[in-house]
Design a protein around this motif. Structure first.
Motif, PDB file in Angstrom:
ATOM      1  N   TRP A   1      41.652 -66.498  49.290  1.00 14.18           N
ATOM      2  CA  TRP A   1      42.728 -66.621  49.696  1.00 14.18           C
ATOM      3  C   TRP A   1      43.378 -65.362  51.074  1.00 14.18           C
ATOM      4  CZ3 TRP A   1      46.896 -69.787  49.370  1.00 14.18           C
ATOM      5  CH2 TRP A   1      48.073 -69.925  49.936  1.00 14.18           C
TER       6      TRP A   1
ATOM      7  N   GLN B   1      35.983 -63.567  44.694  1.00 15.78           N
ATOM      8  CA  GLN B   1      36.052 -65.013  45.389  1.00 15.78           C
ATOM      9  C   GLN B   1      37.165 -65.270  45.571  1.00 15.78           C
ATOM     10  OE1 GLN B   1      33.789 -67.960  42.976  1.00 15.78           O
ATOM     11  NE2 GLN B   1      31.940 -67.691  44.011  1.00 15.78           N
ATOM     12  N   ALA B   2      38.463 -65.737  44.431  1.00 14.11           N
ATOM     13  CA  ALA B   2      39.888 -66.250  45.202  1.00 14.11           C
ATOM     14  C   ALA B   2      40.414 -64.839  46.228  1.00 14.11           C
ATOM     15  CB  ALA B   2      40.239 -65.977  43.769  1.00 14.11           C
TER      16      ALA B   2
ATOM     17  N   ASP C   1      45.288 -72.520  42.605  1.00 13.28           N
ATOM     18  CA  ASP C   1      45.386 -71.606  42.128  1.00 13.28           C
ATOM     19  C   ASP C   1      46.788 -71.095  42.126  1.00 13.28           C
ATOM     20  OD1 ASP C   1      43.365 -72.746  39.940  1.00 13.28           O
ATOM     21  OD2 ASP C   1      42.450 -70.908  40.326  1.00 13.28           O
ATOM     22  N   ARG C   2      46.392 -70.747  43.421  1.00 13.09           N
ATOM     23  CA  ARG C   2      47.210 -69.808  44.318  1.00 13.09           C
ATOM     24  C   ARG C   2      48.687 -70.725  45.118  1.00 13.09           C
ATOM     25  NH1 ARG C   2      48.110 -64.991  47.310  1.00 13.09           N
ATOM     26  NH2 ARG C   2      46.058 -64.535  46.087  1.00 13.09           N
TER      27      ARG C   2
ATOM     28  N   ALA D   1      40.306 -71.758  44.771  1.00 14.97           N
ATOM     29  CA  ALA D   1      41.149 -70.378  44.628  1.00 14.97           C
ATOM     30  C   ALA D   1      42.462 -70.675  45.487  1.00 14.97           C
ATOM     31  CB  ALA D   1      40.286 -69.632  45.463  1.00 14.97           C
TER      32      ALA D   1
ATOM     33  N   ALA E   1      34.778 -74.336  44.347  1.00 16.91           N
ATOM     34  CA  ALA E   1      35.327 -73.105  44.325  1.00 16.91           C
ATOM     35  C   ALA E   1      36.449 -72.597  45.385  1.00 16.91           C
ATOM     36  CB  ALA E   1      34.373 -71.816  43.821  1.00 16.91           C
TER      37      ALA E   1
ATOM     38  N   PRO F   1      37.861 -69.923  39.626  1.00 16.27           N
ATOM     39  CA  PRO F   1      37.026 -68.863  40.262  1.00 16.27           C
ATOM     40  C   PRO F   1      37.006 -67.357  40.230  1.00 16.27           C
ATOM     41  CG  PRO F   1      38.898 -69.330  42.420  1.00 16.27           C
ATOM     42  CD  PRO F   1      38.925 -69.566  40.919  1.00 16.27           C
ATOM     43  N   SER F   2      36.280 -66.976  39.968  1.00 16.17           N
ATOM     44  CA  SER F   2      36.041 -65.473  40.405  1.00 16.17           C
ATOM     45  C   SER F   2      37.666 -64.833  40.615  1.00 16.17           C
ATOM     46  CB  SER F   2      35.322 -64.816  40.504  1.00 16.17           C
ATOM     47  OG  SER F   2      34.724 -65.380  41.486  1.00 16.17           O
ATOM     48  N   ARG F   3      38.012 -63.668  40.123  1.00 17.52           N
ATOM     49  CA  ARG F   3      38.883 -62.679  40.929  1.00 17.52           C
ATOM     50  C   ARG F   3      38.032 -62.292  42.641  1.00 17.52           C
ATOM     51  NH1 ARG F   3      41.905 -58.410  37.181  1.00 17.52           N
ATOM     52  NH2 ARG F   3      43.062 -58.567  39.738  1.00 17.52           N
TER      53      ARG F   3
END
Length: 347
Positions: free
Chosen positions: A70, A65-66, A52-53, A49, A45, A61-63
């Motif tokens: 990050w 966790q992200a 994704d960024r 994250a 996860a 992943p969940s917001r």
């Protein structure tokens, strides 16, 4: 004794393999750092994250966790890596210049001087709106270098005198820092500063990464450019001069470099000891004394050491984050004693 079957560190295949292994170990340590904390985040996860960024993927992943990965943990891990790499590099440079196994920014008072400069800017407002925290730390570090040089010269020179002068200078700047905190800071400021002085990565964010990473890379580039000169200093300044090294210029450049690097890191994370002492010795044991290999080895090993120390500081005591300087001291103090004992036996 024949050593035909023994692997050589100067062979390109082995050096490439070691470099790849070192980078993989650093990436693994950073992965452990971003997945460890009060909220346990699976490594997959955490990597999702980050991807994704950076790459615009949709691992989703969940917001929460992200955001944690990050905005908090990744920047913290990267600053820790840069800080450890820079301090280890400073230690390797100073040990070569002074021909003393105990030389490092903390022992020589550079970190203490940088702390005094940073605290003067932060609490007293020294420099007004012109001088930044990093600028104040740099001026303090330069003042510490100048003081140690004057004390050592007055005591007759010699590397042992430099170490003793560094200890005296460190105590002086620590006393000045304590005076500023106790007389000018509020209770809340005093608590925050004292925790910061023990080493804290809690407040670092991405702007700190954008400062720490270029400083670490630029410092490594300058040090690597002077690798042959550092090798020559192992035989003494007279021998280095005989080999064509411009001793005065190289010393000025490298002392200024270590002051600037140490000051930058102190302004961000506080005064952290023993990294510059322990890591270069461990790197020297693995790759030998040649600075073409020692400097990159110290850089990577220092980064790994500091990232892992930050992880330990967050999990050693449940529901509490220890100052990272406490963790490095727990490792560094026994290593310092071992180096002292070994130096005594070799004397």
């Amino acid at each position: 004794m024949r050593d035909e079957g023994r692997p050589r560190l100067d062979g390109w295949p082995l050096r490439a393999a070691l470099a790849a292994l070192s980078v993989a170990a650093l990436v693994l340590a950073i992965g452990l750092a971003v997945s460890t904390g009060e909220m346990r985040i699976p490594l997959a996860a955490a990597l999702g994250a980050i991807c994704d960024r950076i790459f615009g993927t949709a691992f989703a992943p969940s917001r929460i966790q992200a955001g944690i990965v990050w905005d908090y943990r990744l920047s913290r891990a990267l600053v820790a890596a840069c800080c450890g790499a820079t301090l280890a590099l400073c230690g390797a440079i100073l040990q070569a210049l002074l021909r003393n196994p105990l030389a490092e920014p903390y022992v020589l008072g550079i970190s203490a001087g940088a702390s005094t400069g940073a605290v003067a800017v932060l609490i007293v407002g020294f420099g007004g709106d012109v001088l930044t925290l990093s600028g104040g730390a740099f001026l303090g570090a330069v003042a510490a270098v100048a003081l140690v040089a004057l004390l050592a010269a007055g005591a007759g020179g010699g590397t042992d005198r430099v170490i003793l002068a560094g200890v005296a200078g460190s105590q002086l700047f620590n006393a000045v820092t304590s005076y500023i905190v106790t007389t000018s800071a509020s209770a809340e400021q005093a608590r925050g500063v004292m925790f910061w002085l023990l080493g804290s990565l809690g407040g670092v964010r991405w702007p700190d990464v954008y400062l720490a990473a270029p400083v670490a890379l630029a410092g490594f580039a300058v040090a690597a450019f002077h690798a042959r000169a550092l090798d020559a200093f192992a035989f003494g300044s007279d021998a280095a001069a005989a080999l064509g090294v411009p001793v005065g210029r190289v010393r000025a450049v490298l002392f200024g470099l270590t002051a600037a690097m140490a000051a930058t890191m102190v302004s961000m994370v506080g005064s952290i000891g023993f990294v510059g002492l322990v890591v270069p010795h461990a790197a020297r044991f693995l790759v030998g004394p040649g600075h073409a290999r020692l400097l990159p080895a110290s850089l990577v090993m220092g980064a790994i050491f500091m990232v892992l120390a930050d992880v330990v500081s967050r999990i050693l005591v449940p529901q509490q984050v220890l100052p990272i300087g406490v963790v490095t001291a727990l490792v560094g103090a026994p290593a310092f004693a071992a180096i002292l004992y070994r130096s005594r036996r070799l004397a």
